[in-house]
Design a protein around this motif. Structure first.
Motif, short mmCIF file in Angstrom:
data_model
loop_
_atom_site.label_atom_id
_atom_site.label_comp_id
_atom_site.label_asym_id
_atom_site.label_seq_id
_atom_site.Cartn_x
_atom_site.Cartn_y
_atom_site.Cartn_z
N VAL A 146 0.86 -1.03 0.09
CA VAL A 146 -0.15 -0.04 0.16
C VAL A 146 0.95 1.23 -0.03
O VAL A 146 1.76 1.56 0.80
CB VAL A 146 -0.75 0.05 1.20
N GLY A 147 0.61 2.03 -1.08
CA GLY A 147 1.46 3.48 -1.04
C GLY A 147 0.47 4.62 -0.89
O GLY A 147 -0.73 4.51 -0.80
N MET A 168 -0.04 14.42 2.50
CA MET A 168 0.86 12.90 2.52
C MET A 168 0.95 12.64 4.08
O MET A 168 0.75 11.35 4.15
CB MET A 168 2.39 13.47 2.30
N GLU A 169 1.07 13.35 5.11
CA GLU A 169 1.07 12.85 6.49
C GLU A 169 -0.11 12.19 6.85
O GLU A 169 -0.12 11.20 7.70
CB GLU A 169 1.45 13.91 7.53
N ARG A 170 -1.29 13.18 6.50
CA ARG A 170 -2.68 12.34 7.23
C ARG A 170 -2.68 10.80 6.38
O ARG A 170 -3.18 10.01 7.09
CB ARG A 170 -3.61 13.36 6.68
N PHE A 186 5.37 6.38 -2.73
CA PHE A 186 4.40 7.60 -2.89
C PHE A 186 4.26 7.74 -4.32
O PHE A 186 5.17 7.61 -5.00
CB PHE A 186 4.97 8.92 -2.19
N ARG A 187 2.88 8.07 -4.60
CA ARG A 187 2.77 8.52 -6.14
C ARG A 187 1.91 9.83 -6.04
O ARG A 187 0.87 9.95 -5.45
CB ARG A 187 1.81 7.41 -6.95
N MET A 206 9.69 7.51 1.97
CA MET A 206 8.67 7.20 0.59
C MET A 206 9.58 7.37 -0.49
O MET A 206 9.83 8.74 -0.83
CB MET A 206 7.20 7.59 0.77
N GLU A 207 9.70 6.30 -1.32
CA GLU A 207 10.09 6.36 -2.74
C GLU A 207 9.10 7.09 -3.77
O GLU A 207 7.91 6.27 -3.33
CB GLU A 207 10.92 5.35 -3.17
#
Length: 278
Positions: A146-147, A168-170, A186-187, A206-207
């Motif tokens: 899961v990303g 992003m953080e939430r 991350f996308r 995250m990549e």
């Protein structure tokens, strides 16, 4: 945000960012090098070989490898481009699904993956994940990755740094609560990357991952078109972009039932990147 408002907003953003949605940040990513794998790879080698198709117009420049060395303990090196392709032995491919989880479509996709013992990546939106945590728990149980795909699926290039961080953080918080660990991938929505997204993603461990082949299922072009896009774009290291939410995804559900067994019969190994040690 109510679901109908969400869909209306996304359609409007897609209309204004069509080039980004179709090609994954066109100005940044599309740079033909002439050294790509043939777009249809060995897909025609399977026992149910189909006529070779023209290579997908949505294939992007490959970027070898993933899991970059850390710049310092606990922090990833900041990339300037997203990962478009993964490394692996033989005919390795990755299926990815964006915008979910959706209770109407995601379970069917998970059922098909389970039937073929295949793992995939799901880039989830926080506002969807928080309403359907049980689906993230199922993804964890069945070995899927899961990303993070932000909270509300905004166009990041229109947001300030603090807003991007919050998105992003939430989402990472919800993923950790429901999936069991914080995301390592991350996308950016619409494939619209900027410096802040790369920097903040690295800070959060995250990549950044984009894709090699866009199935164009987000345009609901018809099940056969989605199948053709995926099968003609098949090749070693390819990352496929599909969707399990954000609209009517019944075509996506039907398409995976057709192209997944075909890819497997053609010798492809559908898998996910290995978990990075933290």
């Amino acid at each position: 945000m109510q679901k109908d408002q969400l869909l209306t907003r996304r359609r409007a953003l897609l209309a204004g960012a069509a080039a980004l949605g179709a090609a994954g940040a066109a100005g940044l990513l599309i740079e033909g090098t002439g050294d790509e794998e043939p777009a249809h790879g060995a897909a025609a080698a399977g026992p149910q070989a189909r006529q070779a198709l023209t290579p997908s117009a949505y294939r992007l420049q490959p970027l070898a490898g993933y899991g970059s060395p850390r710049a310092e303990p606990g922090r990833l090196k900041v990339r300037r481009e997203p990962i478009l392709r993964v490394s692996g032995r033989g005919r390795t491919m990755v299926l990815t699904y964006d915008d979910g989880p959706d209770p109407h479509y995601t379970p069917h996709i998970l059922d098909t993956l389970a039937a073929h013992d295949v793992r995939a990546m799901f880039f989830v939106c926080g506002e969807m994940a928080v309403e359907h945590k049980e689906l993230l728990a199922r993804m964890a149980d069945e070995g899927h990755v899961v990303g993070n795909h932000t909270w509300t699926h905004p166009l990041l290039t229109q947001l300030g740094r603090a807003e991007i961080r919050d998105e992003m953080e939430r989402t990472s918080d919800v993923i950790e609560d429901a999936y069991g660990e914080r995301p390592q991938w991350f996308r950016a929505p619409y494939g619209a990357w900027n410096r802040a997204a790369f920097q903040l993603g690295a800070e959060m461990g995250m990549e950044p991952m984009a894709w090699t082949v866009d199935s164009t299922d987000w345009m609901t072009p018809g099940t056969s078109t989605i199948v053709d896009r995926v099968e003609s774009g098949a090749g070693p290291g390819v990352v496929v972009l599909d969707h399990d939410a954000g609209g009517d995804r019944s075509q996506s559900v039907r398409a995976i039932r057709e192209y997944l067994p075909y890819l497997i019969d053609s010798g492809y190994h559908l898998t996910v990147p290995p978990r990075r040690r933290t």
